[in-house]
Design a protein around this motif. Structure first.
Motif, short mmCIF file in Angstrom:
data_model
loop_
_atom_site.label_atom_id
_atom_site.label_comp_id
_atom_site.label_asym_id
_atom_site.label_seq_id
_atom_site.Cartn_x
_atom_site.Cartn_y
_atom_site.Cartn_z
N LEU A 6 -1.23 -5.29 -9.69
CA LEU A 6 -0.57 -3.99 -9.55
C LEU A 6 0.18 -4.04 -8.23
N SER A 7 1.45 -3.68 -8.26
CA SER A 7 2.12 -3.58 -6.97
C SER A 7 2.76 -2.21 -6.88
N PHE A 8 2.62 -1.59 -5.70
CA PHE A 8 3.10 -0.21 -5.56
C PHE A 8 3.81 -0.03 -4.23
N THR A 17 -3.83 5.85 -7.88
CA THR A 17 -3.58 5.02 -9.06
C THR A 17 -4.26 3.66 -8.91
N ALA A 18 -4.14 3.08 -7.72
CA ALA A 18 -4.77 1.77 -7.49
C ALA A 18 -6.29 1.86 -7.65
N ARG A 19 -6.87 2.96 -7.16
CA ARG A 19 -8.32 3.14 -7.31
C ARG A 19 -8.71 3.21 -8.79
N LEU A 20 -7.93 4.01 -9.54
CA LEU A 20 -8.26 4.19 -10.95
C LEU A 20 -8.17 2.87 -11.71
N VAL A 21 -7.11 2.11 -11.44
CA VAL A 21 -6.94 0.82 -12.11
C VAL A 21 -8.06 -0.12 -11.69
N GLY A 22 -8.35 -0.15 -10.40
CA GLY A 22 -9.38 -1.06 -9.87
C GLY A 22 -10.74 -0.80 -10.50
N VAL A 23 -11.08 0.46 -10.70
CA VAL A 23 -12.37 0.78 -11.31
C VAL A 23 -12.35 0.48 -12.80
N ALA A 24 -11.23 0.74 -13.46
CA ALA A 24 -11.13 0.45 -14.89
C ALA A 24 -11.32 -1.05 -15.14
N VAL A 63 2.86 -2.97 -1.77
CA VAL A 63 1.49 -3.46 -1.54
C VAL A 63 1.03 -4.07 -2.86
N LEU A 64 0.37 -5.22 -2.77
CA LEU A 64 -0.08 -5.90 -3.98
C LEU A 64 -1.60 -5.79 -4.12
#
Lengths: 144, 118
Positions: A6-8, A17-24, A63-64
């Motif tokens: 994920l890069s943002f 968003t990064a947290r949600l993806v990371g936990v998923a 950020v990656l």
């Protein structure tokens, strides 16, 4: 081995968003349910650190975040800030935290590192292999 | 979940109920509300974290800022929190030694008849 990248752009709004993806991805990789709160917090802190560094140094590159589940759940959060790699600050004790002269940014940075160090047993902060920047690498066991 | 903020007055205390996620994106709104309260004359502030799902270092920094501002103004600042995941965050950062932490609003404002305040 499954990898999700994920890069943002370095804006606070994307950290959630990064947290949600990371936990998923952690859940999918088989990280135990009771560790997921810690995974969420640690990925959030690492991304918050990266966003703060990009803003501080005027770096507009993204950020990656790279997540992989090869045997364990490993997350790399990569920034492009021109700093020396390292945790930067030792954990602050209660007297330092309550000290009037400590500004909010420094306090937040110190508290962020305390959370990372406290919640991630396998934690590394090091220079990226190529180019400018640092990476925060966190690993959690998967319990399948 | 988005940040929610609601203020009520209990005697001389101002109780700020916070809900949702307090992070690097939403913490500035919490900071702004706390500043408004202090600038508006509130001197005894209780922040109720009972409905907070997520709290990060930025949110903690804002809370410490409010604590220092109120102490400098001769006021008081306390937190209400009874969720173990959040309490662990306070312990790991040593902020449990900085904030007065209470399990209920009644305990925080000193009207808890059973005296179960931490």
């Amino acid at each position: 081995m499954a990898t999700v990248k994920l890069s943002f752009s370095p804006a606070p709004v994307h950290v959630r968003t990064a947290r949600l993806v990371g936990v998923a991805v952690a859940r999918r990789a088989g990280v135990r349910e009771e560790l997921l709160d810690e995974v969420r917090l640690a990925i959030g802190e690492a991304c918050t650190r990266a966003v703060a560094l990009h803003r501080q140094y005027g770096v507009s590159e993204p950020v990656l975040v790279e997540m992989s589940d090869a045997g364990s759940y490993a997350v790399r959060v990569v920034d492009r800030a021109p700093i020396e790699a390292g945790l930067g600050l030792a954990a602050l004790n209660a007297d330092q935290l309550a000290n009037e002269s400590l500004n909010e940014d420094d306090l937040t940075t110190g508290v962020g590192f305390a959370l990372l160090a406290g919640f991630v047993e396998d934690l590394q902060v090091r220079p990226v292999d190529e180019g400018v920047g640092t990476e925060v690498r966190m690993v959690w066991p998967v319990g399948r | 979940m988005e940040l929610s903020l609601a203020t009520r007055t209990v005697g001389e205390h101002t109780v700020l109920e916070v809900g949702g996620e307090v992070d690097v994106y939403t913490a500035p709104r919490l900071r702004e509300r706390l500043l408004e309260l202090v600038d508006g004359g509130a001197r005894h502030v209780v922040v109720d974290l009972g409905r907070v799902d997520f709290l990060d270092s930025t949110g903690l920094g804002v809370l410490v800022g409010a604590l220092k501002r109120l102490r400098a103004a001769g006021g008081s600042f306390a937190l209400v929190c009874d969720k173990e995941p959040l309490l662990k965050i306070f312990r790991i950062t040593a902020l449990d030694q900085v904030f007065p932490l209470h399990p209920t609003v009644d305990a925080a404002i000193g009207t808890d008849p059973a005296g179960t305040g931490v």
